[in-house]
Design an enzyme around this catalytic site. Sequence first.
Site, PDB file in Angstrom:
ATOM      1  N   GLU A 105     164.263  10.695  13.443  1.00  0.00           N
ATOM      2  CA  GLU A 105     165.130   9.998  15.167  1.00  0.00           C
ATOM      3  C   GLU A 105     165.580   8.231  14.741  1.00  0.00           C
ATOM      4  O   GLU A 105     166.955   8.501  15.113  1.00  0.00           O
ATOM      5  CB  GLU A 105     164.049   9.536  16.167  1.00  0.00           C
ATOM      6  CG  GLU A 105     163.405  11.329  16.706  1.00  0.00           C
ATOM      7  CD  GLU A 105     162.079  10.692  17.311  1.00  0.00           C
ATOM      8  OE1 GLU A 105     161.535   9.748  17.102  1.00  0.00           O
ATOM      9  OE2 GLU A 105     162.621  11.360  18.795  1.00  0.00           O
ATOM     10  N   GLU A 125     156.855  16.139  16.189  1.00  0.00           N
ATOM     11  CA  GLU A 125     155.762  15.896  16.969  1.00  0.00           C
ATOM     12  C   GLU A 125     154.446  16.954  17.915  1.00  0.00           C
ATOM     13  O   GLU A 125     153.095  16.462  18.101  1.00  0.00           O
ATOM     14  CB  GLU A 125     156.734  14.751  17.666  1.00  0.00           C
ATOM     15  CG  GLU A 125     156.819  13.563  17.440  1.00  0.00           C
ATOM     16  CD  GLU A 125     158.715  13.598  16.344  1.00  0.00           C
ATOM     17  OE1 GLU A 125     158.630  14.498  16.741  1.00  0.00           O
ATOM     18  OE2 GLU A 125     159.575  12.965  16.557  1.00  0.00           O
TER      19      GLU A 125
HETATM   20  C1  3H9 Z   1     156.455  10.335  15.679  1.00  0.00           C
HETATM   21  O1  3H9 Z   1     157.137   9.933  15.038  1.00  0.00           O
HETATM   22  C2  3H9 Z   1     156.383   9.906  16.860  1.00  0.00           C
HETATM   23  C3  3H9 Z   1     158.059   9.686  17.981  1.00  0.00           C
HETATM   24  O2  3H9 Z   1     159.263  10.793  17.652  1.00  0.00           O
HETATM   25  C4  3H9 Z   1     158.421   8.499  19.181  1.00  0.00           C
HETATM   26  C5  3H9 Z   1     158.012   7.517  18.849  1.00  0.00           C
HETATM   27  C6  3H9 Z   1     157.686   6.810  20.328  1.00  0.00           C
HETATM   28  N1  3H9 Z   1     151.468   7.284  10.247  1.00  0.00           N
HETATM   29  O3  3H9 Z   1     149.572  13.080   3.952  1.00  0.00           O
HETATM   30  P1  3H9 Z   1     149.584  12.762   2.828  1.00  0.00           P
HETATM   31  C7  3H9 Z   1     149.066   8.563   6.100  1.00  0.00           C
HETATM   32  S1  3H9 Z   1     154.975  10.741  15.736  1.00  0.00           S
HETATM   33  C8  3H9 Z   1     150.517   6.672   9.499  1.00  0.00           C
HETATM   34  O4  3H9 Z   1     148.138  12.665   2.141  1.00  0.00           O
HETATM   35  P2  3H9 Z   1     151.646  13.670   1.401  1.00  0.00           P
HETATM   36  C9  3H9 Z   1     148.006   9.259   5.950  1.00  0.00           C
HETATM   37  O5  3H9 Z   1     147.201   9.747   6.793  1.00  0.00           O
HETATM   38  C10 3H9 Z   1     155.077  11.132  14.049  1.00  0.00           C
HETATM   39  N2  3H9 Z   1     149.862   7.754   8.769  1.00  0.00           N
HETATM   40  O6  3H9 Z   1     150.722  12.275   2.065  1.00  0.00           O
HETATM   41  C11 3H9 Z   1     147.944   9.120   4.738  1.00  0.00           C
HETATM   42  O7  3H9 Z   1     146.661   7.665   4.959  1.00  0.00           O
HETATM   43  P3  3H9 Z   1     145.622   7.779   3.525  1.00  0.00           P
HETATM   44  C12 3H9 Z   1     155.248  11.786  13.581  1.00  0.00           C
HETATM   45  C13 3H9 Z   1     150.331   8.120   8.175  1.00  0.00           C
HETATM   46  O8  3H9 Z   1     152.388  13.120   0.316  1.00  0.00           O
HETATM   47  C14 3H9 Z   1     148.524   8.931   3.864  1.00  0.00           C
HETATM   48  O9  3H9 Z   1     150.007   8.212   4.857  1.00  0.00           O
HETATM   49  N3  3H9 Z   1     155.730  12.575  11.411  1.00  0.00           N
HETATM   50  C15 3H9 Z   1     151.962   8.892   8.682  1.00  0.00           C
HETATM   51  O10 3H9 Z   1     150.919  15.329   1.165  1.00  0.00           O
HETATM   52  C16 3H9 Z   1     148.950   9.885   2.755  1.00  0.00           C
HETATM   53  O11 3H9 Z   1     149.630  10.869   3.484  1.00  0.00           O
HETATM   54  C17 3H9 Z   1     154.597  13.325  10.683  1.00  0.00           C
HETATM   55  O12 3H9 Z   1     154.153  13.665  12.184  1.00  0.00           O
HETATM   56  C18 3H9 Z   1     152.097   8.503   9.755  1.00  0.00           C
HETATM   57  N4  3H9 Z   1     152.897   8.928  10.576  1.00  0.00           N
HETATM   58  O13 3H9 Z   1     152.371  14.122   2.788  1.00  0.00           O
HETATM   59  C19 3H9 Z   1     154.453  12.716  10.207  1.00  0.00           C
HETATM   60  N5  3H9 Z   1     152.174   9.852   7.341  1.00  0.00           N
HETATM   61  O14 3H9 Z   1     146.126   7.654   1.819  1.00  0.00           O
HETATM   62  C20 3H9 Z   1     152.987  13.316   9.316  1.00  0.00           C
HETATM   63  C21 3H9 Z   1     151.347   9.800   7.102  1.00  0.00           C
HETATM   64  O15 3H9 Z   1     144.727   6.968   3.926  1.00  0.00           O
HETATM   65  N6  3H9 Z   1     152.682  13.000   7.961  1.00  0.00           N
HETATM   66  N7  3H9 Z   1     150.286   9.193   6.987  1.00  0.00           N
HETATM   67  O16 3H9 Z   1     145.136   8.966   3.978  1.00  0.00           O
HETATM   68  C22 3H9 Z   1     153.012  13.720   7.168  1.00  0.00           C
HETATM   69  O17 3H9 Z   1     153.368  15.425   7.155  1.00  0.00           O
HETATM   70  C23 3H9 Z   1     152.855  13.930   5.860  1.00  0.00           C
HETATM   71  O18 3H9 Z   1     152.683  12.375   5.023  1.00  0.00           O
HETATM   72  C24 3H9 Z   1     154.058  13.419   4.442  1.00  0.00           C
HETATM   73  C25 3H9 Z   1     153.135  12.914   3.727  1.00  0.00           C
HETATM   74  C26 3H9 Z   1     154.362  14.901   4.653  1.00  0.00           C
HETATM   75  C27 3H9 Z   1     154.509  12.077   5.358  1.00  0.00           C
END
Ligand code: 3H9
Length: 701
Positions: A105, A125
């Site tokens: 976004e 999301e």
């Molecule tokens: C959103 O954006 C809403 C908006 O539209 C509107 C707002 C108003 N936040 O998965 P991994 C942490 S909703 C906080 O093992 P990978 C995760 O917990 C969001 N923490 O790594 C982990 O922590 P720890 C939309 C986050 O390389 C560490 O990062 N976005 C977030 O296998 C490593 O993660 C998503 O849904 C976060 N957003 O994969 C994306 N993301 O080391 C969600 C990750 O302490 N994330 N962490 O256990 C993912 O899909 C994967 O993490 C990603 C990396 C592909 C990015």
Amino acid sequence: MTDAVRLELQGEIALITVNNPPVNALGHAVREGLLQAFQSAEADSQVRAVVLACEGSTFIAGADIKEFGKPPQAPSLPEVIEAIEGSTKPSVAVIHGTALGGGLEVALGCHYRIARKDAKVGLPEVKLGLLPGAGGTQRLPRLAGVEKALDMIVSGTPISAAEAVEHHIVDELFEGDLREAGLAYARRLVDEGRGPRRTGEQTQGLEGVDNEALIRAKHAEVAKRMPGLFSPLRCIAAVEAATKLPLAEGLKRERELFAECLNSPQRGALIHSFFSERQAGKINDLPADVKPRTINMAAVIGGGTMGVGIAMSFANAGVPVKLLEINDEALQRGLQRARDTYAASVKRGSLTEDTMEQRLALVEGVTDYAALAEADVVVEAVFEEMGVKQQVFEQLDAVCKPGAILASNTSSLDLDAIAAFTKRPEDVVGLHFFSPANVMRLLEVVRGEKTSNEVLATAMAIGKQLKKVSVVVGVCDGFVGNRMVFQYGREAEFLLEEGATPGQVDGALRNFGMAMGPFAMRDLSGLDIGQAIRKRQRATLPAHLDFPTVSDKLCAAGMLGQKTGAGYYRYEPGNRTPLENPELVPMLEAASQEKGIQRKALDEQYIVERCIFALVNEGAKILEEGIAQRSSDIDVIYLNGYGFPAFRGGPMFYADSVGLDTVLARVKELHARCGDWWKPAPLLEKLAAEGRTFTEWQAGQ
Ligand code: 3H9
């Protein structure tokens, strides 16, 4: 500026860099930093264009999920993006890794976007029970069209950078250094005199197609494929607003729908699922300096469905694997099974012929244990009988090199007894795959009494290499998943004796959200499996407990499920659709009569509670015994291995949300009426009395 966001001048270009490890999430400091940086660039008369890039392995991966449910802190993300888009100086987002959710976004708020060739972009999301709440539902359809936007927003699945170019989401691909590419693109904008190109002002994606028909079609698809989910319908409503309202009003509608999702209990459950999965990979008592061993070659013993699926999992991850069978005929059958399974994927279009051949080339069939001498890990997947396991492990002990990991795929036998067949029990671990092993994501890593830390760490690393969700469990009958499902299946069958039909029980649990009902599941895996387990368990079953008898009656009649054309249901040849099995009716009546039960109609809530609370009560015992490290690990097992609905967060999270006092009250009623299978777990009693949840208990451990 904040530490998380840096602004530097490169001649006429302002370079803004986000640095908020691990994934550059849009926490408060990043939002504040971005707003200040863009405002400074706007105010600086020297600046003619702005570049936004990220440090580390990825572009912004979204809003900071940990902030959801907490009081909001200004500036909000929509405000930040409005400022970016409103800027009078052209801006370019430089995407690498994954631009997800709020990250995409922000990029859509920038006036131009370039992406490294291996990058991905998406709006996931919906997987967290939300919708894109910072303009994604309004800006994406304007660029990519309603059809693509709906696909991306409702599925949550990211697309490749090349596909993003095709759909006008990204302007150009690049290779090499991010900053260089961004600065070069910005200089071109300046040289060519191109100003801001605001996504919100574009309309090409909304024109020339029947958007109403696309929206109707997506509604129908969601109703069929995502029943019970709250946010997908709101995603559609938000995109529909983009087709009907001017940007400002569409954004307002998006905010309202986002707030509805944020307040839905499904959001809490789905975010619990997200963090639980990541937490499951951490082993509480494993010293930080323990290093996993390297796995260059694997071996699998047993060319049945399970063994072949495991061998394919290694091949899919690019690990050469030897598949051992006792004779050439069985071996060829196994190899053919692998070929057939890959060929089906080629036919479906999910695999190319070349990739199939590459993967098959990694699987080498052997019939001699001596061929396993160089394997770094051997996974045994032979018949579930201790004597057979003994023969296998004694031979492995004799031929495998020192340091090789000897793993058993047993789903219920005593791993410590298996380890004792070798002179190296510290190298023995359980790798309990779920069928079909090449598809299912769950891997229970069974930690034996003597399993060394290094072997445990390696087992977890193997899970990661195979792209599985690995959860550590202790040794007990059935480990976590099957020990609990045994309670669930037994109660489902007691319901048949009380008056329900398989269709009623399966239907009630599917309505609750389970991917499949227990009886359809048993028919699929074969009733003889449960019969063998009951036979073993009967030997030690206390006299005051008994098993239901319908399944035994079906087995005695040779109705073992799909493979025999009938089980709890009847199947037409070549068709897996469950039909009513008329031969079951007298068996149900006989089972009730034998126990003096007057059959009666059962209501759906009773059916659900009887099955799901049986899982919870056993889960509580498992936690207290330390067989699972955390209640969230149990949830991860059920979400990934047993089709438990993610929007309910797993059985333990679900129990927390119902209230443990309510759960305990039902368990006590069932204990009084149905006997000792329902003896309340002491941990459940304790937490209910203290007014606490499993999640709170876990946090305090
Ligand atoms: C959103 O954006 C809403 C908006 O539209 C509107 C707002 C108003 N936040 O998965 P991994 C942490 S909703 C906080 O093992 P990978 C995760 O917990 C969001 N923490 O790594 C982990 O922590 P720890 C939309 C986050 O390389 C560490 O990062 N976005 C977030 O296998 C490593 O993660 C998503 O849904 C976060 N957003 O994969 C994306 N993301 O080391 C969600 C990750 O302490 N994330 N962490 O256990 C993912 O899909 C994967 O993490 C990603 C990396 C592909 C990015």
